[in-house]
Design an enzyme around this catalytic site. Structure first.
Site, PDB file in Angstrom:
ATOM      1  N   HIS A 418       0.811  -1.288  -0.099  1.00  0.00           N
ATOM      2  CA  HIS A 418       0.081  -0.020  -0.127  1.00  0.00           C
ATOM      3  C   HIS A 418       0.690   1.233  -0.125  1.00  0.00           C
ATOM      4  O   HIS A 418       2.022   1.160   0.321  1.00  0.00           O
ATOM      5  CB  HIS A 418      -0.977  -0.013   1.246  1.00  0.00           C
ATOM      6  CG  HIS A 418      -0.198  -0.088   2.260  1.00  0.00           C
ATOM      7  ND1 HIS A 418       0.045   1.172   3.190  1.00  0.00           N
ATOM      8  CD2 HIS A 418       0.070  -0.932   3.521  1.00  0.00           C
ATOM      9  CE1 HIS A 418       0.660   0.969   4.496  1.00  0.00           C
ATOM     10  NE2 HIS A 418       0.602  -0.369   4.539  1.00  0.00           N
ATOM     11  N   CYS A 437       2.405  -4.943   6.967  1.00  0.00           N
ATOM     12  CA  CYS A 437       2.296  -4.643   5.562  1.00  0.00           C
ATOM     13  C   CYS A 437       3.496  -3.991   5.018  1.00  0.00           C
ATOM     14  O   CYS A 437       4.363  -3.442   5.550  1.00  0.00           O
ATOM     15  CB  CYS A 437       1.156  -3.861   5.337  1.00  0.00           C
ATOM     16  SG  CYS A 437      -0.556  -4.998   5.830  1.00  0.00           S
TER      17      CYS A 437
END
Length: 521
Positions: A418, A437
């Site tokens: 992301h 992440c």
């Protein structure tokens, strides 16, 4: 009773026929094909050689497939590939393998004596040597052990019988074949040879900064500069050592080359952190190369033959987007901190989410958000968050923790790529800050490339979706494989020059210990 002579004659004929038939059977057994193998031979052999017994099942399957015939001997004697295989198996150290060939004296006897005399034990010893070599060099540690080290990328599967057929036809394949191992393995093998030569010649001396100095830079002078120059010759960033103790333009160029290679800020200043890395002993670097050769064994070469994929290497904090077998984008990334390690695994990007909500994970909600709300009741509003049932989510926008786009490949680890509003973190040399992440510095460029190729979107259409302030999910026509890996040493070519990265999750020593224990067994 007058027929008795006929009965006696018939009985005599029957006895003669039976006796003759038995004699024929005995002759048949006595002249059994000397190049034939049966399961009894194999069972007996492995009872006598318990250190090789793990290969018994594979040997039975192999000879069944080969029609129960000798593989290594024929009427002309022992085949040439057996000699090649013995040479390779006798030099397992060059493959970064600590194990030694069992029953070494028996193998020495076989390959130093008459190569024309076939014997079942010789045949089966060579077969076992093949399995021993193939397992150690091409497969490495058992998958269950690699998973204990946090490695969940798919392991390659080798059909040893089929592979042996290929090697028998073309023995040169055993030397270097990127159908068997990824190309980086062979580059690291070259580096291993280079670094062992450096070690055998005494290694490199320590670079000692002058008292009070925090770095070495252009125009500096002294023994530390001379030591830095020698060290960069070993690293491959300087062609030769002029012997000068002055930090000149030549050394400046070499320092910058080293920094670029290591993905550092290429300012040409050798600071204390860089000096610390350069002072790591050569023996430690050899160990790092060996454990990364082992990791190469765990990756299937098929990964790199696909037309399009994204790879993330955690220790180097880098993402590479490959299309048409060429890198089309390289980006800095931020990965999970030690208590929230990014998982080593693979997936496929199936959709992109523009202007995404961030659904706060339960662990973060309990450990971070709720305590923050207790201290400041207005915390959610200040951070553009809201309650949805019993969960908290952050609304789309420029301050959203996921940034303006996320790249989704559904997985049980709930990890994805992301964007991020915290752009300053991408400029730090150590970038383990996330909750697991992978934050991508060039998320916008990555989204534009993917959407142009898959959906025909223009750059402006991607920008519009990213800044719309309303979540929009766009499924991809073609899913993109993503591989998140963990390599602390990478060799990109066959020069023996290596990029070394910090072992941020402290896995190298654990793997080295496993390999050492494996070699002792």
């Amino acid at each position: 009773m007058k027929h008795l002579p006929y009965l006696q004659a018939f009985a005599l004929l029957f006895l003669v026929t039976t006796f003759t038939s038995c004699k024929k059977d005995e002759t048949k057994v006595a002249t059994k094909d000397k190049f034939a193998v049966d399961s009894t031979d194999i069972n007996t052999f492995y009872d006598k050689h318990p250190e090789l017994k793990e290969y018994k099942k594979e040997a039975l399957a192999l000879y069944n497939e080969q029609g129960w015939k000798y593989i290594w001997y024929d009427k002309s004697g022992r085949n040439q590939f057996a000699e090649v295989l013995y040479d390779r198996a006798s030099q397992l150290g060059s493959e970064g393998v600590a194990a030694s060939l069992p029953y070494a004296t028996k193998y020495e006897d076989i390959f130093s004596n008459d190569r024309k005399k076939p014997e079942i034990d010789k045949e089966l010893l060579i077969t076992s040597m093949y399995f021993f070599y193939a397992h150690k060099v091409y497969s490495g540690l058992d998958p269950a052990k690699s998973k204990r080290l946090g490695w969940y990328l798919p392991r390659q599967k080798i059909e040893y019988a089929q592979y042996l057929d290929q090697l028998l036809k073309d023995p040169d394949k055993i030397e270097q074949n990127e159908d068997d191992l990824i190309g980086m393995y062979y580059n690291l093998r070259t580096a291993l040879h280079k670094y062992r030569e450096i070690r055998d010649k005494g290694g490199w001396s320590e670079i000692k900064l002058p008292e009070g100095a925090k770095s070495l830079k252009k125009a500096d002078k002294g023994p530390a500069v001379a030591a830095l120059r020698k060290r960069l010759v070993f690293a491959g960033d300087l062609k030769s050592d002029s012997g000068s103790d002055v930090f000149d333009d030549e050394l400046l160029k070499a320092v910058k080359a080293y920094q670029e290679k290591q993905y550092l800020n290429a300012d040409g200043v050798a600071d204390a952190s860089m000096i610390k890395e350069l002072n790591i002993p050569v023996e430690a670097r050899i160990k790092t190369i060996i454990v990364n050769m082992e990791r190469c064994r765990w990756l299937s070469p098929e990964i790199f033959k696909t037309g399009e994929f994204i790879s993330v290497n955690i220790p180097s904090y880098k993402l590479i987007y490959v299309r048409g077998k060429k890198p089309v984008l390289v980006s800095n990334v931020v990965v999970g901190k030690d208590i929230h390690k990014t998982v080593v695994f693979s997936g496929k990007i199936s959709y992109l989410a523009f202007s995404p909500y961030w659904n706060v994970p339960t662990s973060i909600l309990e450990k971070e958000i709720k305590p923050a709300i207790e201290k400041d009741p207005g915390y959610l509003e200040k951070h553009n968050m809201e309650w949805v049932d019993e969960r908290v989510r952050q609304k789309p926008g420029g301050n959203n923790s996921l940034g303006l786009v996320k790249f989704m490949f559904p997985n049980q680890n709930n990890i994805y790529l992301h964007d991020s509003p915290a752009k300053s973190l991408f400029n730090k040399e150590e970038r383990a800050f996330s909750h697991g992440c992978v934050r991508v510095q060039k998320a916008r460029e990555l989204a534009q490339m993917i959407m142009k190729n898959d959906q025909g979107w223009s750059a402006s259409k991607v920008d519009e979706a990213m800044n719309k302030g309303e979540e929009q999910s766009v499924p991809l026509k073609t899913k993109i494989p993503v591989y998140i890996a963990y390599f602390t040493a990478i060799a990109d070519d066959d020069s023996g020059n290596v990029k070394f990265f910090e072992d941020i999750y402290e896995r190298d020593e654990k793997l080295a210990n496993m390999l050492y224990q494996e070699a002792k067994q």
